[in-house]
Every structure is written in C-alpha cells, then in structure tokens.
Design a protein around this motif. Sequence first.
Motif, PDB file in Angstrom:
ATOM      1  N   GLY A  17       0.814  -1.204   0.000  1.00  0.00           N
ATOM      2  CA  GLY A  17       0.000   0.000   0.000  1.00  0.00           C
ATOM      3  C   GLY A  17       0.848   1.254   0.000  1.00  0.00           C
ATOM      4  O   GLY A  17       2.079   1.215   0.119  1.00  0.00           O
ATOM      5  N   GLU A  18       0.189   2.394  -0.130  1.00  0.00           N
ATOM      6  CA  GLU A  18       0.854   3.686  -0.079  1.00  0.00           C
ATOM      7  C   GLU A  18       0.067   4.611   0.841  1.00  0.00           C
ATOM      8  O   GLU A  18      -1.146   4.480   0.991  1.00  0.00           O
ATOM      9  N   ILE A  19       0.800   5.516   1.446  1.00  0.00           N
ATOM     10  CA  ILE A  19       0.169   6.596   2.192  1.00  0.00           C
ATOM     11  C   ILE A  19       0.774   7.912   1.719  1.00  0.00           C
ATOM     12  O   ILE A  19       1.904   7.948   1.231  1.00  0.00           O
ATOM     13  N   SER A  20      -0.001   8.968   1.856  1.00  0.00           N
ATOM     14  CA  SER A  20       0.466  10.291   1.454  1.00  0.00           C
ATOM     15  C   SER A  20       0.370  11.245   2.636  1.00  0.00           C
ATOM     16  O   SER A  20      -0.591  11.198   3.407  1.00  0.00           O
ATOM     17  N   ILE A  21       1.375  12.078   2.751  1.00  0.00           N
ATOM     18  CA  ILE A  21       1.367  13.164   3.725  1.00  0.00           C
ATOM     19  C   ILE A  21       1.417  14.462   2.943  1.00  0.00           C
ATOM     20  O   ILE A  21       2.339  14.687   2.159  1.00  0.00           O
ATOM     21  N   LYS A  22       0.409  15.280   3.126  1.00  0.00           N
ATOM     22  CA  LYS A  22       0.329  16.553   2.426  1.00  0.00           C
ATOM     23  C   LYS A  22       0.320  17.677   3.447  1.00  0.00           C
ATOM     24  O   LYS A  22      -0.075  17.494   4.600  1.00  0.00           O
ATOM     25  N   GLY A  23       0.738  18.845   3.005  1.00  0.00           N
ATOM     26  CA  GLY A  23       0.693  19.975   3.913  1.00  0.00           C
ATOM     27  C   GLY A  23       1.225  21.231   3.289  1.00  0.00           C
ATOM     28  O   GLY A  23       1.656  21.251   2.128  1.00  0.00           O
ATOM     29  N   SER A  24       1.204  22.292   4.071  1.00  0.00           N
ATOM     30  CA  SER A  24       1.638  23.605   3.613  1.00  0.00           C
ATOM     31  C   SER A  24       2.916  24.004   4.321  1.00  0.00           C
ATOM     32  O   SER A  24       3.145  23.651   5.488  1.00  0.00           O
ATOM     33  N   ALA A  25       3.740  24.756   3.602  1.00  0.00           N
ATOM     34  CA  ALA A  25       4.884  25.413   4.221  1.00  0.00           C
ATOM     35  C   ALA A  25       4.446  26.804   4.645  1.00  0.00           C
ATOM     36  O   ALA A  25       3.899  27.560   3.849  1.00  0.00           O
ATOM     37  N   LEU A  26       4.654  27.119   5.908  1.00  0.00           N
ATOM     38  CA  LEU A  26       4.306  28.427   6.435  1.00  0.00           C
ATOM     39  C   LEU A  26       5.539  29.307   6.480  1.00  0.00           C
ATOM     40  O   LEU A  26       6.663  28.826   6.674  1.00  0.00           O
ATOM     41  N   ALA A  27       5.342  30.577   6.301  1.00  0.00           N
ATOM     42  CA  ALA A  27       6.458  31.518   6.300  1.00  0.00           C
ATOM     43  C   ALA A  27       7.009  31.693   7.710  1.00  0.00           C
ATOM     44  O   ALA A  27       6.261  31.741   8.688  1.00  0.00           O
ATOM     45  N   ASP A  28       8.325  31.763   7.795  1.00  0.00           N
ATOM     46  CA  ASP A  28       9.023  32.009   9.054  1.00  0.00           C
ATOM     47  C   ASP A  28       9.497  33.451   9.047  1.00  0.00           C
ATOM     48  O   ASP A  28      10.430  33.812   8.320  1.00  0.00           O
ATOM     49  N   ALA A  29       8.861  34.271   9.863  1.00  0.00           N
ATOM     50  CA  ALA A  29       9.172  35.705   9.857  1.00  0.00           C
ATOM     51  C   ALA A  29      10.595  35.981  10.284  1.00  0.00           C
ATOM     52  O   ALA A  29      11.191  36.998   9.868  1.00  0.00           O
ATOM     53  N   THR A  30      11.201  35.087  11.073  1.00  0.00           N
ATOM     54  CA  THR A  30      12.563  35.322  11.535  1.00  0.00           C
ATOM     55  C   THR A  30      13.591  35.127  10.426  1.00  0.00           C
ATOM     56  O   THR A  30      14.732  35.580  10.546  1.00  0.00           O
ATOM     57  N   LYS A  31      13.206  34.434   9.354  1.00  0.00           N
ATOM     58  CA  LYS A  31      14.126  34.188   8.240  1.00  0.00           C
ATOM     59  C   LYS A  31      13.751  34.985   6.997  1.00  0.00           C
ATOM     60  O   LYS A  31      14.479  34.976   6.001  1.00  0.00           O
ATOM     61  N   GLN A  32      12.626  35.677   7.032  1.00  0.00           N
ATOM     62  CA  GLN A  32      12.069  36.339   5.860  1.00  0.00           C
ATOM     63  C   GLN A  32      13.040  37.319   5.210  1.00  0.00           C
ATOM     64  O   GLN A  32      13.138  37.399   3.988  1.00  0.00           O
ATOM     65  N   GLN A  33      13.771  38.063   6.015  1.00  0.00           N
ATOM     66  CA  GLN A  33      14.635  39.121   5.481  1.00  0.00           C
ATOM     67  C   GLN A  33      16.030  38.634   5.104  1.00  0.00           C
ATOM     68  O   GLN A  33      16.828  39.411   4.575  1.00  0.00           O
ATOM     69  N   ASP A  34      16.319  37.365   5.389  1.00  0.00           N
ATOM     70  CA  ASP A  34      17.641  36.819   5.061  1.00  0.00           C
ATOM     71  C   ASP A  34      17.599  36.251   3.650  1.00  0.00           C
ATOM     72  O   ASP A  34      16.917  35.259   3.394  1.00  0.00           O
ATOM     73  N   GLU A  35      18.333  36.845   2.737  1.00  0.00           N
ATOM     74  CA  GLU A  35      18.273  36.415   1.332  1.00  0.00           C
ATOM     75  C   GLU A  35      18.831  35.013   1.128  1.00  0.00           C
ATOM     76  O   GLU A  35      18.563  34.367   0.121  1.00  0.00           O
ATOM     77  N   LYS A  36      19.610  34.509   2.083  1.00  0.00           N
ATOM     78  CA  LYS A  36      20.156  33.153   1.964  1.00  0.00           C
ATOM     79  C   LYS A  36      19.204  32.098   2.525  1.00  0.00           C
ATOM     80  O   LYS A  36      19.422  30.904   2.336  1.00  0.00           O
ATOM     81  N   LEU A  37      18.175  32.529   3.222  1.00  0.00           N
ATOM     82  CA  LEU A  37      17.239  31.602   3.836  1.00  0.00           C
ATOM     83  C   LEU A  37      15.851  31.696   3.224  1.00  0.00           C
ATOM     84  O   LEU A  37      15.291  30.713   2.773  1.00  0.00           O
ATOM     85  N   GLY A  38      15.286  32.900   3.186  1.00  0.00           N
ATOM     86  CA  GLY A  38      13.943  33.079   2.646  1.00  0.00           C
ATOM     87  C   GLY A  38      12.882  32.659   3.638  1.00  0.00           C
ATOM     88  O   GLY A  38      13.123  31.896   4.577  1.00  0.00           O
ATOM     89  N   GLY A  39      11.671  33.167   3.438  1.00  0.00           N
ATOM     90  CA  GLY A  39      10.618  32.947   4.404  1.00  0.00           C
ATOM     91  C   GLY A  39      10.111  31.528   4.478  1.00  0.00           C
ATOM     92  O   GLY A  39       9.774  31.036   5.555  1.00  0.00           O
ATOM     93  N   PHE A  40      10.045  30.821   3.344  1.00  0.00           N
ATOM     94  CA  PHE A  40       9.471  29.473   3.325  1.00  0.00           C
ATOM     95  C   PHE A  40      10.532  28.380   3.422  1.00  0.00           C
ATOM     96  O   PHE A  40      10.350  27.402   4.125  1.00  0.00           O
ATOM     97  N   GLY A  41      11.600  28.522   2.681  1.00  0.00           N
ATOM     98  CA  GLY A  41      12.609  27.487   2.634  1.00  0.00           C
ATOM     99  C   GLY A  41      13.529  27.717   1.456  1.00  0.00           C
ATOM    100  O   GLY A  41      13.544  28.802   0.859  1.00  0.00           O
ATOM    101  N   ARG A  42      14.285  26.698   1.089  1.00  0.00           N
ATOM    102  CA  ARG A  42      15.249  26.870   0.006  1.00  0.00           C
ATOM    103  C   ARG A  42      15.683  25.516  -0.546  1.00  0.00           C
ATOM    104  O   ARG A  42      15.543  24.476   0.116  1.00  0.00           O
ATOM    105  N   ILE A  43      16.188  25.545  -1.761  1.00  0.00           N
ATOM    106  CA  ILE A  43      16.832  24.399  -2.394  1.00  0.00           C
ATOM    107  C   ILE A  43      18.329  24.696  -2.440  1.00  0.00           C
ATOM    108  O   ILE A  43      18.736  25.741  -2.969  1.00  0.00           O
ATOM    109  N   VAL A  44      19.106  23.820  -1.866  1.00  0.00           N
ATOM    110  CA  VAL A  44      20.551  24.053  -1.743  1.00  0.00           C
ATOM    111  C   VAL A  44      21.293  23.052  -2.619  1.00  0.00           C
ATOM    112  O   VAL A  44      21.099  21.837  -2.473  1.00  0.00           O
ATOM    113  N   TYR A  45      22.124  23.541  -3.508  1.00  0.00           N
ATOM    114  CA  TYR A  45      22.948  22.682  -4.380  1.00  0.00           C
ATOM    115  C   TYR A  45      24.296  22.463  -3.699  1.00  0.00           C
ATOM    116  O   TYR A  45      25.058  23.403  -3.471  1.00  0.00           O
TER     117      TYR A  45
END
Length: 253
Positions: free
Chosen positions: A223-251
């Motif tokens: 069988g399979e199960i799914s987990i769904k949800g929303s990413a909420l903005a983090d106000a403490t990281k919002q102004q950091d251009e290396k972090l961003g409010g929601f998250g980031r993809i890092v290479y």
Amino acid sequence: MSNGYEFLSLQGASHLARNLPDGTKILRELGNQTGVKLTISSETFARYESKSGKRQKVGEWTKARDVELEITMDEQKQEDIALAFQAEIKAIATSNIQDKNLGIGLKVGDTIKLDGFNISDLMISDSKAVTPTELIEGQHYSYDASFGKVKILDITGLTQPLIADYTTGDAKATVIFSMPDDAEYYYLFEGINSINDKKLALELWRFKPSVDGEMDFINEETGEISIKGSALADATKQQDEKLGGFGRIVYLD
C-alpha cells in the motif's frame, strides 16, 4: 565529461523534525518514498483600464503566495501513518479486567468483542447464584487472543449474563486527531541526482501537515500513504536572502 546539458533524476530521503521552542532539530527519516512533490502558487489581482473601451489589463499584483508539499510512501512506518492521520502514537499498557459482563441473550455463534487486545488469562463463568459454572475453552467458547474476540460455541445449561476476567496486553495505538493543532515540522530532503551523483537539499522551515490523509487497508501488493501539507512563512528568516521565508533548495556540489 559534461555534454552541456543538466538533467535531474532525483532520489533521496525525507526527514522531519518537530519544531521545538529551543530550536533543536531531532530528525526522523520517513519511509521509502515513491514521490516528493513541491508546489508553489500565487494568488493575484489585476486592474483594467476603462478609458479605451478594450478593458486592457494595466496592472497585476501578487496577493498571496503558497508553498505545498506532498510526500507519497510505499513503506508504512507506524510514525508515518500517525502523521498522515494527524495522530500521535499512544502506548496501551497491560490491564486486568474483572467481572466483565458479556451481555444477555447470547446465542450459539455470537461473537463478542472484549475490551482491549492481546488477551491472556481469560476465564469465563456464568451467573448461577450459588456456584457459577466455569466455561471450558473449546467446548463453550473459542477466542482470538490478538483481536480480543470470543465466540460462543455452547450455552446449554448456562445462566446469562456470562462474566469474564482477563488481562489485556501491551499495544500501541494511533489515535486519530490526537496531534496538537499547532504541530509544525522542519522538513529536510536529502537528494541525489542519479545521473551524476550530485547532491542537493530541500529545506522547509515550518511544514504543517494537512488533515486529508488516506490509507488503503486492503492491498493486492504494497500500500501507499500520502502526507500533504503547507509550508508556512518564518518571519525570523524572511529578510535573510540566503534563507527566505518558506525554505530553500541548496545545491551541494
């Protein structure tokens, strides 16, 4: 040697850590995944001019931004099932049940569900006033210890109600909707490009699972199960251009 193209064929592992007040991230790896999907969307509003008669769009602005995550797993760990059903895993301790009334009007073939599971030390007697008759397993009843079921085989000469004493065993329960409504998680995806073995990470600071989980309880294969949800903005990281409010993809390579 590079051919000038960059293709992605990602595999990887998902991890969640309950967001704690002190910022500690205790990661738990989710089961094997068949899909991890990140979706971004925005809600906009527009204005149209009314001077030319053509109602041309003259401006468009972003009203809201959303980030959604869906994780599909074909491995179904107890903790993952709990998360899909907004639940926490509760331990069920052993308990001794005395004088459990099994009801009156029982007939041969009736099956009664006892309270609890993993039953042991089961003893059933009838309700004769002076000397109750102790029922014999295999003659008067049979029972399924794991699921706590008793089947009546013969009640000839017995006085109802039947009375049961037994012990319930240890178990674990996923109690639906027992997770606190404000539960949030840090999400980490450890990805690897199977084409060139380069690594990348996806981070979401505040992942909040939604309440629309589903699980098939009968399966032809796994069988399979799914987990769904929303990413909420983090106000403490919002102004950091290396972090961003929601998250980031890092290479990483």
